[in-house]
Design a protein around this motif. Structure first.
Motif, mmCIF file in Angstrom:
data_model
loop_
_atom_site.group_PDB
_atom_site.id
_atom_site.type_symbol
_atom_site.label_atom_id
_atom_site.label_comp_id
_atom_site.label_asym_id
_atom_site.label_seq_id
_atom_site.Cartn_x
_atom_site.Cartn_y
_atom_site.Cartn_z
ATOM 1 N N HIS A 536 0.835 -1.210 0.000
ATOM 2 C CA HIS A 536 0.000 0.000 0.000
ATOM 3 C C HIS A 536 0.870 1.261 0.000
ATOM 4 N N ALA A 537 1.992 1.208 0.722
ATOM 5 C CA ALA A 537 2.921 2.347 0.700
ATOM 6 C C ALA A 537 3.530 2.501 -0.688
ATOM 7 N N MET A 538 3.877 1.380 -1.327
ATOM 8 C CA MET A 538 4.426 1.435 -2.683
ATOM 9 C C MET A 538 3.413 2.029 -3.654
ATOM 10 N N ASN A 539 2.165 1.618 -3.529
ATOM 11 C CA ASN A 539 1.110 2.113 -4.409
ATOM 12 C C ASN A 539 0.925 3.617 -4.271
ATOM 13 N N ASN A 543 1.840 6.582 -6.952
ATOM 14 C CA ASN A 543 0.860 7.572 -7.412
ATOM 15 C C ASN A 543 1.429 8.985 -7.387
ATOM 16 N N ILE A 544 2.096 9.334 -6.270
ATOM 17 C CA ILE A 544 2.656 10.684 -6.159
ATOM 18 C C ILE A 544 3.748 10.892 -7.208
ATOM 19 N N LEU A 558 5.265 0.236 -8.643
ATOM 20 C CA LEU A 558 3.969 -0.407 -8.841
ATOM 21 C C LEU A 558 4.134 -1.833 -9.367
ATOM 22 N N SER A 559 5.137 -2.061 -10.210
ATOM 23 C CA SER A 559 5.412 -3.419 -10.698
ATOM 24 C C SER A 559 5.817 -4.324 -9.544
ATOM 25 N N LEU A 560 6.625 -3.788 -8.614
ATOM 26 C CA LEU A 560 7.035 -4.567 -7.447
ATOM 27 C C LEU A 560 5.833 -4.866 -6.547
ATOM 28 N N ALA A 570 -5.877 -2.155 -7.231
ATOM 29 C CA ALA A 570 -5.587 -0.715 -7.333
ATOM 30 C C ALA A 570 -4.188 -0.482 -7.893
ATOM 31 N N ALA A 571 -3.228 -1.302 -7.487
ATOM 32 C CA ALA A 571 -1.865 -1.146 -7.990
ATOM 33 C C ALA A 571 -1.798 -1.490 -9.475
ATOM 34 N N TRP A 572 -2.545 -2.515 -9.906
ATOM 35 C CA TRP A 572 -2.582 -2.847 -11.327
ATOM 36 C C TRP A 572 -3.149 -1.685 -12.132
ATOM 37 N N MET A 573 -4.212 -1.056 -11.637
ATOM 38 C CA MET A 573 -4.796 0.082 -12.360
ATOM 39 C C MET A 573 -3.807 1.243 -12.443
ATOM 40 N N ASN A 574 -3.167 1.555 -11.325
ATOM 41 C CA ASN A 574 -2.210 2.669 -11.323
ATOM 42 C C ASN A 574 -1.011 2.361 -12.219
ATOM 43 N N LEU A 575 -0.606 1.094 -12.240
ATOM 44 C CA LEU A 575 0.474 0.703 -13.156
ATOM 45 C C LEU A 575 0.032 0.935 -14.599
#
Length: 760
Positions: A536-539, A543-544, A558-560, A570-575
């Motif tokens: 969640h911190a990585m995501n 984003n920032i 995000l890949s990690l 959510a991470a897949w979408m942001n990626l």
């Protein structure tokens, strides 16, 4: 069914009465007799409880309040009341695999009533209810402690003897001012613990009513009180799960206190093979067996219904939530669980270091018995074993009753949080100590009474007691202030748990929400450093970095994150968003599709997928994606707007108009939709309707330069040149750099000049 003799704990009347009088008399130098009448005692306790936590009354919604209250649709009138019985505490369906399985419908119902009475999400009303609940529970504790210290001896008229006013008042004050309660009182979601405690205590007192000695009451009346106690226990469980443990406490109270089951006596008879053991009175006590049958049946029924409602298995927690429960070695798990128990005991004894979250490295695992922290759990069990031996084997009936009930209140309500029966989603949680602190207050008060009895320095003991009350009150006031805002709450945790990655994450999130991205990045990086698997911190960090156009690092993070947690939608979408920005369209599409695979109802992801298709000129696919977004989320304004604009730009004005009207029916006050539809109507030469929508949009958002500029274009086409000139000028005042508006305004001025020359 209920026996008529109820000397709750003493082997004979006179010794117990004498000892009880001595204990209360020994506390006379601490509590003046002027405040001992029940009304004044309760008034003092209730007032002190309010003073301790009054500072939190105007606080914000903080930490878990956001998910359980602000983002919980079950609080709003649109959600049918019946849904509360099928949803968890956070508003998700219990049958969902992602549900937390916290089933507390009555607590959510009180939130809904609060929301209705407050007219929205105004935290003051929510906080005031919590403070009043704690005050009321503290007042009720005077009666509970009176039973615990005074027993259940009655006069022939049914009035209880030996109310122990001094001991019950002191214990109730210790409970009212305990700082460990701050999370339950100052955090709105703590209402689950408060309501559970309220009905838990009412259930216990109801069970005590079953033993009231009165000629007017018989077996049927006593059975009624037992059944009422079971019902109140069920209500407590519907407020929070640990409420069911009151049935266990009632059983212990009945067997060891009412039934005067003397473990020492039984052990001696077993060792000496005494034949009288076969005729043990407790086993021949039909009333006791009947009550145990009722309690067992009630508890089994509650657990069965709870299991049926839950639908699926227990919630899935991660290693960061409770690392000890994931340890491979059973010895390591046992050592760490016991160390957690010692930390909980320490929070009761010395509640100065308090933290909103104790997970994620806050308490490193003990991996060897050579770790010095093993001393803490050894000390805990040394004290507990000593107290248990005194509670079960003491020949002093009064002492046996108080220690038994003190340990019962301390241990039994804590069992659901002990990891003994199932894995829990936390390491240490101050909120679960609300009920166990009752037992702590009993034991502490009993300890002060014993000290007073065996020492001549009574003034010193009085000073210590008053010092504890004052210091705890001060700590409550200070801690309540820290719970008033998320920034204060999160920063207060840094000094207690500097190794807790979640603390740094929450500070970073709070800073990002306030627009301080630079500082937020620093805390997010520290959270990832402390916990390299903190997805969640990585995501959030990714984003920032994406917003700051640092796309390469954002993609790596995000890949990690999705590599560590492949189902993190959510991470897949942001990626996908980052890959789209990097012009890696095929990879972006695959990322969006993976996100939707893991979260089928994901309107924002469909929206972003539609934007990707629009960039690739795949207009039909874009429209389908945006339509999916609006089906899943009818109020998705951006998806509606993009459909209208795309249809407008591709010349499908009739279809664009139909979509715009459909959108405005669903979101009638959205000025951006009014603006988009007004543009379409203007191109269709429906000038009057277009003008009305433009003016309505401007009224809602008067400082939007484009709204005035496009209205001016409408008037320009329509031939209302003076109105066109007026709105061109307003638009340029709001945005002097708008080149299109400047060009159109120049054309209008030249046209007006030519008209003036012709007139001349």
């Amino acid at each position: 069914m209920i026996p008529n003799q109820h000397n709750a704990g003493a082997g004979s009347h006179q010794p117990a009465v004498f000892r009880m009088a001595v204990l209360d008399t020994d506390l006379d130098h601490i509590l003046p007799s002027s405040v001992l009448p029940p009304f004044w005692a309760k008034l003092v306790v209730g007032s002190v409880a309010i003073v301790c936590f009054a500072r939190s009354y105007d606080g914000d919604f903080v930490f878990d309040d956001s998910e359980a209250i602000v983002n919980n649709k079950d609080l709003q009138a649109e959600t049918p009341l019946g849904d509360l019985w099928h949803h968890d505490f956070w508003g998700s369906r219990l049958s969902s695999n992602t549900s937390h399985k916290s089933y507390r419908p009555l607590t959510v119902l009180t939130f809904r009533i609060n929301y209705y009475l407050s007219g929205g999400f105004h935290p003051v009303g929510f906080h005031v209810v919590n403070i009043l609940l704690h005050s009321g529970i503290s007042v009720l504790m005077v009666d509970v402690f009176s039973v615990l210290f005074g027993g259940l001896q009655y006069t022939s008229k049914g009035r209880r003897l030996h109310l122990a006013p001094r001991a019950s008042l002191l214990a109730a004050l210790l409970f009212a001012v305990h700082p460990v309660h701050t999370e339950c009182v100052a955090g709105v979601v703590g209402r689950a613990d408060l309501l559970c405690a309220l009905f838990f205590l009412l259930s216990f007192l109801g069970y005590c009513k079953a033993f009231r000695e009165s000629n007017k009451e018989g077996a049927h009346s006593s059975t009624f009180w037992v059944l009422l106690s079971i019902f109140l226990g069920a209500v407590a469980m519907l407020c929070k799960e640990q409420g069911i443990t009151v049935l266990g406490l009632n059983a212990v109270f009945d067997i060891l206190v009412i039934g005067r089951f003397n473990v020492l006596e039984i052990v001696q008879k077993v060792l000496h093979k005494d034949k009288s053991l076969e005729n043990l009175g407790m086993l021949r006590n039909g009333g006791l067996l009947f009550r145990m049958t009722l309690l067992t049946s009630g508890g089994a029924g509650m657990l069965y219904v709870r299991w049926r409602i839950m639908g699926t298995g227990p919630p899935a927690f991660t290693e960061v939530d409770n690392p000890a429960s994931f340890a491979d070695s059973m010895l390591v798990r046992a050592i760490n669980y016991n160390y957690y128990y010692s930390l909980n005991a320490w929070l009761l004894l010395c509640p100065w270091w308090l933290c909103f979250d104790w997970s994620m490295g806050c308490i490193p695992l003990i991996k060897s018995i050579s770790d010095w922290r093993v001393i803490a759990l050894a000390a805990l069990w040394f004290c507990l074993i000593g107290l248990i031996c005194q509670a079960l084997c003491s020949e002093d009936g009064h002492k046996r009753r108080i220690l038994t009930l003190g340990l019962g209140f301390l241990v039994i309500p804590f069992l659901p949080a002990s990891n003994l029966f199932f894995r829990v989603g936390f390491v240490v949680a101050e909120r679960v100590l609300y009920l166990p602190s009752v037992g702590y207050c009993v034991l502490l008060t009993f300890g002060f009474g014993a000290l007073s009895k065996h020492t001549k320095k009574k003034k010193l003991i009085a000073a210590v007691v008053l010092g504890i009350l004052f210091i705890n009150t001060l700590r409550c006031v200070l801690r309540s202030g820290e719970w008033r805002s998320e920034e204060q709450l999160f920063r207060s945790a840094l000094s207690v748990c500097p190794l807790n990655a979640k603390v740094h994450y929450n500070i970073g999130k709070n800073l990002a929400d306030k627009g301080n991205q630079t500082a937020a990045i620093r805390y997010y990086r520290e959270a990832v450093r402390l916990n390299p698997k903190y997805v969640h911190a990585m995501n959030n960090l990714g984003n920032i970095l994406k917003e700051r156009n640092e796309l390469q690092e954002a993609e790596e993070l995000l890949s990690l994150a999705v590599q560590i947690q492949p189902d993190f939608a959510a991470a897949w979408m942001n990626l996908g968003i980052v890959q789209n920005s990097l012009k890696r369209f095929e990879a972006a599409e695959q990322s969006y599709r993976t996100a939707i695979k893991h979260r089928r109802k994901y309107p924002d992801c469909y929206y972003n997928l539609g934007r990707l298709y629009a960039d690739l000129n795949r207009h039909v696919d874009a429209l389908n994606a945006w339509r999916n977004a609006t089906v899943l989320k009818p109020e998705h304004s951006l998806a509606w707007n993009n459909m209208i604009i795309l249809l407008d730009n591709t010349g499908n004005l009739a279809q664009a108009e139909a979509v715009g009207r459909e959108a405005l029916e669903l979101i009638p006050n959205d000025h951006s939709l009014m603006f988009s539809l007004a543009n379409v109507l203007g191109k269709s030469q429906k000038y009057k309707e277009s003008e009305a929508l433009f003016l309505k949009a401007i009224k809602a958002n008067p400082n939007a330069a484009s709204y005035h500029g496009n209205l001016a274009v409408l008037y320009h086409r329509w031939g209302h040149l003076d109105l066109a000139k007026k709105h061109y000028e307003i638009s340029l005042q709001l945005d002097p750099t708008a080149s299109g508006t400047k060009e159109n305004y120049g054309l209008l001025r030249r046209k007006l000049e030519l008209m003036q020359k012709k007139d001349v």
